[in-house]
Write a protein that holds these residues in place. Sequence first.
Motif, PDB file in Angstrom:
ATOM      1  N   TYR A 108      -4.207  -4.165  -2.144  1.00 13.54           N
ATOM      2  CA  TYR A 108      -4.781  -3.031  -0.824  1.00 13.54           C
ATOM      3  C   TYR A 108      -5.491  -3.299  -1.178  1.00 13.54           C
ATOM      4  N   CYS A 125      -4.867  -2.802   4.570  1.00 12.84           N
ATOM      5  CA  CYS A 125      -3.656  -3.112   4.765  1.00 12.84           C
ATOM      6  C   CYS A 125      -3.429  -3.610   3.758  1.00 12.84           C
ATOM      7  N   LEU A 127      -1.753  -6.491   1.466  1.00  9.85           N
ATOM      8  CA  LEU A 127      -1.277  -8.269   2.099  1.00  9.85           C
ATOM      9  C   LEU A 127      -0.816  -9.078   1.012  1.00  9.85           C
ATOM     10  N   ALA A 186      -0.797  -9.496   6.836  1.00  8.91           N
ATOM     11  CA  ALA A 186      -0.280  -8.088   6.485  1.00  8.91           C
ATOM     12  C   ALA A 186       1.624  -7.282   6.531  1.00  8.91           C
ATOM     13  N   GLU A 188       1.703  -4.213   5.712  1.00 12.54           N
ATOM     14  CA  GLU A 188       2.581  -3.307   6.095  1.00 12.54           C
ATOM     15  C   GLU A 188       0.798  -2.852   6.820  1.00 12.54           C
ATOM     16  N   GLY A 189      -0.053  -1.948   7.027  1.00  8.97           N
ATOM     17  CA  GLY A 189      -1.217  -1.157   7.748  1.00  8.97           C
ATOM     18  C   GLY A 189      -1.866  -0.911   8.794  1.00  8.97           C
ATOM     19  N   ASP A 190      -2.902  -0.721   9.466  1.00  7.73           N
ATOM     20  CA  ASP A 190      -3.199  -0.241  10.434  1.00  7.73           C
ATOM     21  C   ASP A 190      -3.420  -1.523  11.727  1.00  7.73           C
TER      22      ASP A 190
END
Length: 279
Positions: A108, A125, A127, A186, A188-190
């Motif tokens: 993270y 993110c 990763l 990634a 999950e994330g922006d």
Amino acid sequence: MRSQLQAGQRALGCPRSGIISLGHQQYRAFVKPGASTATKKHSGSQSVAVELTNTSFSSRKLNATVLIGAPLDVVWGALTDYDHLGTFIPSLVENRCLERRPQGCLLYQVGAQDVAMGVKFSAACTLEIQEYPTGIPDGLCTVDGNWDYYFPRPWGGSSSNDSISASVSSMSSMEVDVWRDISFSAVEGDFKAFKGIWRIQMNDEDSSFLHYSLFVKPHPWLPVGLIQSRIKNEVVTNLKAVRRHTEHVYKRQCVFHEAEPALKRLRITDADVQVNASG
């Protein structure tokens, strides 16, 4: 024929004439025809070759390269020390290893960069990190293709036929190509997509090329045109930081290596003195 160092094997030698650097003419070989003049000038003056490619209205691909005055093993060791990446990569304001895996981890990270007047742009993110001590399989990389399934191919490595890779290989002073890869993607994330590869390629026993590739696609509410220059600047800054850190680590290793025989002699002399005193 390509020959690979096994994981954990150390390249030998210490710098013979200080830190190695590339001149402007050599760095021009890393910049593909068609790259902007600004990109070429930036690459030469900053000692980091970088190219940003428009892959679609909402996505970008980036490739970058820097020559480091430290062996492959030292650079590999720094980039796989996941708990401490935030200690030398300046854009990371948070870095946490969430889960260890046999050949990688779940990481993270939160990156931040100054925009203007104290305002910071930041992105987080989670990763998926995968290590490839003998290089990532060619079938997982592409120069142009479906980015949902493939990683952007980094410069360097004889498996690629592009002119950039050929120039890197020809500049290497080794007779064989040796490199290792670290992929990141990634989960999950922006960003809608954020994936790429760190490639560490041996140049000689005292130096290595660090190649970086990235495919990035923000969510629809964040136009990629607003952040592309910041991402590019961050990559250049991070590559310089990795170079600075690994060269410092290698220098310290060499100082210890050179001092070790004297330390051993000192320990032997100490033991002799104690034996003589007890006799």
